[in-house]
Design an enzyme around this catalytic site. Sequence first.
Site, short mmCIF file in Angstrom:
data_model
loop_
_atom_site.label_atom_id
_atom_site.label_comp_id
_atom_site.label_asym_id
_atom_site.label_seq_id
_atom_site.Cartn_x
_atom_site.Cartn_y
_atom_site.Cartn_z
N ASP A 45 43.38 38.14 40.89
CA ASP A 45 43.27 38.94 42.11
C ASP A 45 43.20 40.42 41.74
O ASP A 45 44.11 40.96 41.12
CB ASP A 45 44.47 38.70 43.02
N TYR A 50 41.88 49.25 43.06
CA TYR A 50 42.74 49.21 41.87
C TYR A 50 42.09 49.91 40.67
O TYR A 50 42.77 50.26 39.71
CB TYR A 50 43.05 47.77 41.45
N LYS A 75 38.87 42.95 46.80
CA LYS A 75 39.06 43.48 48.15
C LYS A 75 38.18 44.70 48.37
O LYS A 75 37.99 45.52 47.47
CB LYS A 75 40.52 43.88 48.36
N HIS A 108 40.84 44.94 52.65
CA HIS A 108 42.13 45.33 52.07
C HIS A 108 43.16 45.72 53.13
O HIS A 108 44.36 45.55 52.93
CB HIS A 108 41.91 46.49 51.10
#
Length: 294
Positions: A45, A50, A75, A108
């Site tokens: 994930d 990120y 996401k 998200h």
Amino acid sequence: MSIPNVTLNNGVQMPALGFGVFQTPPEQTITAVGAALSTGYRHIDTAAAYGNEREVGEAVRRSGLARDEVFLETKVWITDYGYDETLHAFDKSAGKLGVEQIDLLILHQALPGEFELTTQAYKALEKLLADGRVRAIGVSNFMPGHLDRLFARTEIVPAVNQIEVHPYFRQPEVLQYDSANGILNQAWSPIGGITFYRDGSEGSTLEDPVIRGIASAHGRTPAQVMLRWHLQQGRQAIPKSVTPSRITENFDVFGFELTTEELAAIDALDTGVRGGPEPAAITRENFGAEIPEA
């Protein structure tokens, strides 16, 4: 050891336990994901926000595993909401991951004050699903009111809702709502990795005497007990770590079972204190961040 699968509401199979890379620096991501895949994890994930999608893809390639052996989830960040913008967000994520198809693509956050953007982003996910560019779609950090608004404007029920769930913050109303609507609850921060407050003092779920007592009774660690708690209650969990021994520890949660009384004792630890941002407060002004093209 192989991880059992859960079946999403569109029939797609997803491992019941995944590996997360939230706040894992890019330079550590390849090694951490490589260790997870070597241990036996088959679901990774990540997220556009990120900043480590490229390294996740590189780790998968270096693993030597076939593409269909690894379930990839990412996401779309709020800055890329909108129909055309979200279609392009898929292209950015798929390019960084180095894949043509993403297994699970989710939004998200909800944008409560600009919900039309949220709706158009989700409609783009529906288009990507119809075109076979993703295998399943979903959301993250959506509360029941957000989902009610989404259901009224879109066609496909999300396959998952990734939300903060751990013993100190259970969100029972969201869990019940999702389950009633055929949405799999996916727990981020499943072992309370952030520092939380309990009984007015700073503390950690890993040091909680109730959890430690249950762990001792089973010859297990507190982290293993918490992950087992999620799995037995029907949630998918995505623990994260960059430490090989912890990665292995978190994977070893299928050889024991908690009693009904132990599950209830962990449930009773809920403080109602959220560790992550309040979903109602998410705005592009406060949380906007440009996602680079490459």
